[in-house]
Design a protein around this motif. Structure first.
Motif, short mmCIF file in Angstrom:
data_model
loop_
_atom_site.label_atom_id
_atom_site.label_comp_id
_atom_site.label_asym_id
_atom_site.label_seq_id
_atom_site.Cartn_x
_atom_site.Cartn_y
_atom_site.Cartn_z
N VAL B 66 7.00 -19.77 -30.88
CA VAL B 66 6.66 -19.35 -29.53
C VAL B 66 5.37 -20.02 -29.10
CG1 VAL B 66 5.88 -17.41 -28.14
CG2 VAL B 66 7.85 -17.14 -29.62
N LEU B 70 4.53 -23.19 -26.15
CA LEU B 70 3.60 -23.10 -25.04
C LEU B 70 2.54 -24.18 -25.16
CD1 LEU B 70 3.02 -19.27 -24.95
CD2 LEU B 70 4.32 -20.62 -23.35
N SER C 249 3.15 -11.36 -12.46
CA SER C 249 3.72 -11.20 -13.80
C SER C 249 5.21 -11.49 -13.82
CB SER C 249 3.42 -9.82 -14.38
OG SER C 249 3.23 -8.88 -13.40
N GLY C 253 6.33 -14.40 -16.17
CA GLY C 253 7.25 -14.05 -17.23
C GLY C 253 8.54 -14.85 -17.16
N ILE C 256 7.80 -18.39 -18.40
CA ILE C 256 7.63 -18.44 -19.86
C ILE C 256 8.98 -18.32 -20.55
CG2 ILE C 256 6.63 -17.26 -21.86
CD1 ILE C 256 4.31 -16.46 -20.11
N SER C 257 9.81 -17.38 -20.03
CA SER C 257 11.11 -17.17 -20.64
C SER C 257 11.98 -18.42 -20.51
CB SER C 257 11.78 -15.98 -19.98
OG SER C 257 13.17 -16.09 -20.00
N VAL C 260 10.16 -21.10 -23.20
CA VAL C 260 10.24 -20.78 -24.63
C VAL C 260 11.65 -20.34 -24.96
CG1 VAL C 260 9.29 -19.35 -26.46
CG2 VAL C 260 7.86 -19.98 -24.52
N THR C 263 13.61 -16.16 -25.72
CA THR C 263 12.82 -14.99 -25.33
C THR C 263 13.42 -14.39 -24.07
OG1 THR C 263 11.36 -16.50 -24.19
CG2 THR C 263 10.61 -15.65 -26.29
N SER C 265 13.69 -12.53 -20.65
CA SER C 265 12.65 -12.52 -19.62
C SER C 265 12.01 -11.16 -19.47
CB SER C 265 13.23 -13.00 -18.30
OG SER C 265 14.34 -12.22 -17.94
N THR C 268 9.01 -11.16 -21.71
CA THR C 268 7.89 -12.02 -21.28
C THR C 268 7.23 -11.45 -20.02
OG1 THR C 268 9.51 -13.38 -20.15
CG2 THR C 268 8.76 -14.13 -22.30
N LEU C 271 5.00 -8.63 -21.09
CA LEU C 271 3.80 -9.10 -21.77
C LEU C 271 2.83 -9.74 -20.79
CD1 LEU C 271 5.35 -10.42 -25.08
CD2 LEU C 271 4.07 -8.31 -24.68
N THR C 272 3.37 -10.46 -19.80
CA THR C 272 2.48 -11.04 -18.78
C THR C 272 1.77 -9.96 -17.99
OG1 THR C 272 4.23 -12.68 -18.54
CG2 THR C 272 2.39 -12.83 -17.03
#
Lengths: 233, 79, 309
Positions: B66, B70, C249, C253, C256-257, C260, C263, C265, C268, C271-272
């Protein structure tokens, strides 16, 4: 639960509602406002059903009934008194805030208008509630324990405003728990304990006998009050 | 599909019954203490710990994955 | 790296629409969540979202039977979600009003029972011939990657409608949350206002399911508004900040999802938003930890100074 309420209150007077804890003082006020169901009987305000007279009633709830951590300032709370007049969906305008500020000034809190309500003292919070009712420009005011746990300054401010209201020919029903000051503040008194024990003008109704009937002679304080009453006569 | 009852099944049922009893007993206090949803919060909070405990190696690898996905990789110390 | 750049620079039409959709969703969740938080019903959204699960499964099964293999139409699944979600909320209210069980216990009962029912139904769906339950998992954990531009438009439009209603009734809802009995006293029907508020929560929760997933959608309702409270003492500002944090967020998120692998969404996004919460908790200018420390120290110094004098 409150039984056997059968009373007429004259207009233009200050009315004290007195009785022991759990006697139904707040319930009586809430019943007038239809906040609790009325199982039997009817309530008329100025001779008409409550729904038609809603705009003529101002309400001061108990201070503990709201969360004072709420993100609003004193002026916001007072402005809420105008929401009913503003009506559904319409925004608050500058002239509404102006009016609210005047009401805050009347209770002596104009300089604290922008303060968050949790940063006000208990007495100041009570006065904010009073200002919110004043801004409603009602003819009948219902106040639930406005004198509960307030400082001397607030108490005298509230009394002054009550007297002003009476001068303007308005009526106020005030739930009160301090027996010592009843005779001084109110013209008319309603004694409650589960039912209406007695009601009438203070000089005749607020008598030791009626107090005994209301409190059942439980309070030692009663004797004191009775003594004071006798002395005054 | 045939299915025979084994000793293991007995143990499973006994365990379930015991867990049920334990929860029910504790639950009384939670409801009375007005903390009913505390159990919910705790059980959900267990999840990351379980994942880390069951798959320690995979957990570490995934975490590294992960992180490497990033751009933070560039800010991490080399090695 | 190429992929990362392509996602973040929003080159694809689809990515752009999805990002806009989840941004609108985050905004609406932040706004509606603020009022739920102040109405002391923050966890109602959790009960509601868990209660949508069996409805989604039933809708999936029915549609699978009627239109063979077409069980993944979003509007159909979401209408199933609305029906069982509303049913769940009604159950909570009924239990609270008719028995002496408190609201939190009632929510605990409803959310676990409904979610359990949904899990059982999902097991049945997995056994159904020719059906693929993979689409359902997106609703549990959230999967923005599977969103089509139609889905994103649907989410965005409904979120914007919710925001519009909230703006229209801002004054009434503010009064409802602050002082219910006074609201009744000046002639607003609090029942009607509560229904509007619950309706808005239902709308944003249900459209949020696909992006955040039903387990974690509550985070998007609570965390932004709880964070916003650290920054301000005014409701209007709090609503704006909560919307901003929610949108940030949700978008963060989702990106990021997308970047990466593996993961969901939902995770993420949560978490954001937690990152935003942490920043607010520490640096918030009204109630943050730092400002509280500083005022405490100031008060101490003042006392010491007075003691010296």
């Amino acid at each position: 639960m409150l039984w056997d309420v059968d009373l007429d209150v004259p207009t233009g007077t200050l009315v004290g509602i007195v009785g022991p804890n759990g006697a139904g003082k707040s319930t009586l006020i809430k019943a007038i406002l239809q906040l609790v169901p009325v199982l039997a009987g009817e309530i008329r305000v100025f001779g008409q059903p409550y729904e038609k007279q809603r705009s003529r009633i101002g309400y001061v709830p108990q201070r503990e009934s709201v969360d004072w951590d709420f993100p609003v300032n004193a002026l916001d709370v007072v402005t809420m008194g105008l929401y009913g007049k503003i009506g559904w969906f319409r925004p608050v305008r500058a002239r509404h805030r102006q009016k609210a500020l005047q009401a805050l000034d009347r209770v002596g809190l104009a300089e604290l208008a922008t303060r968050q309500i949790s940063q006000l003292s208990g007495g100041q919070q009570q006065r904010v509630f009073l200002a919110r009712a004043l801004v409603q420009e009602a003819d009948l005011y219902l106040m639930d324990e406005p004198f509960a746990a307030v400082d001397a300054a607030t108490e005298s401010a509230i009394v002054q405003i009550l007297k002003d209201l009476r001068k303007q020919g308005k009526t106020a029903l005030v739930v009160h728990h301090d027996l010592q000051t009843v005779a001084e503040y109110f013209d008319y008194v309603i004694l409650i304990n589960g039912r209406v024990v007695a009601h009438g003008p203070t000089p005749t109704t607020f008598s030791p006998e009626n107090l005994h009937k209301t409190y059942g002679g439980k309070l030692s304080l009663l004797e004191e009050v009775a003594q004071q009453l006798r002395e005054k006569r | 599909m045939t299915w025979t009852w084994t000793t293991l099944d007995t143990w499973i049922v006994v365990c379930a019954a015991m867990a049920g009893m334990a929860c029910a007993v504790l639950g009384n206090f939670l409801v009375l203490r007005k903390m009913s949803l505390m159990g919910d919060a705790i059980s959900h909070a267990l999840l990351p710990g379980i994942v880390a405990a069951v798959y320690p190696d995979r957990f570490a690898n995934e975490l590294a994955d992960v992180l490497s996905g990033l751009p933070v990789r560039e800010y991490l110390p080399p090695g | 790296m190429q992929e990362l750049l392509r996602t973040i620079s929003l080159t694809d039409y689809n990515t752009r629409v999805v990002v806009l959709g989840v941004a609108a969703l985050g905004l609406a969740c932040g706004w509606v969540g603020t009022f739920m938080l102040l109405r002391k019903r923050a966890l109602m959204g959790d009960a509601l979202s868990h209660a949508t699960f069996p409805g989604i499964c039933v809708a999936f099964m029915l549609f699978q039977l009627i239109a063979d293999g077409g069980g993944k139409s979003l509007p159909v699944l979401l209408s199933g979600a609305v029906v069982s979600g509303v049913l769940g909320v009604l159950c909570v209210m009924w239990i609270r009003n008719q028995t002496r069980i408190k609201e939190d216990a009632a929510m605990g009962i409803v959310l676990s029972v409904f979610f359990g029912l949904g899990t059982a139904l999902r097991g049945i769906i997995q056994k159904m011939p020719g059906s693929n339950s993979a689409g359902l998992d997106g609703f549990i954990y959230g999967k923005t990657a599977s969103m089509t531009s139609f889905d994103a438009w649907l989410i965005g439009v409904i979120a914007m409608i919710s925001c519009g209603v909230l703006l229209l009734m801002y004054k009434e809802l503010k009064l409802l949350c602050f002082d219910e009995s006074f609201a009744k006293g000046v002639g607003f029907s609090t029942t009607r206002l509560d229904i509007v508020l619950m309706g808005l929560v239902t709308l944003v929760t249900v459209v949020g399911l696909q992006a955040v997933g039903l387990i974690l959608v509550i985070a998007l309702l609570i965390i932004p508004s709880a964070s916003a409270r650290f920054w301000t003492d005014r409701l209007g500002v709090m609503v704006l900040i909560a919307g901003l944090i929610g949108a940030t967020s949700a978008v963060g998120g989702a990106l990021i999802s997308a970047v990466v692998p593996n993961t969901p969404s939902g995770a993420t996004i949560v978490l954001t938003s937690f990152g935003c919460f942490l920043l607010s908790l520490i640096f918030g200018i009204r109630r943050g930890l730092m400002i509280r420390q500083r005022t405490l120290r100031k008060a101490q110094q003042e006392i010491l100074l007075r003691a010296k004098l």
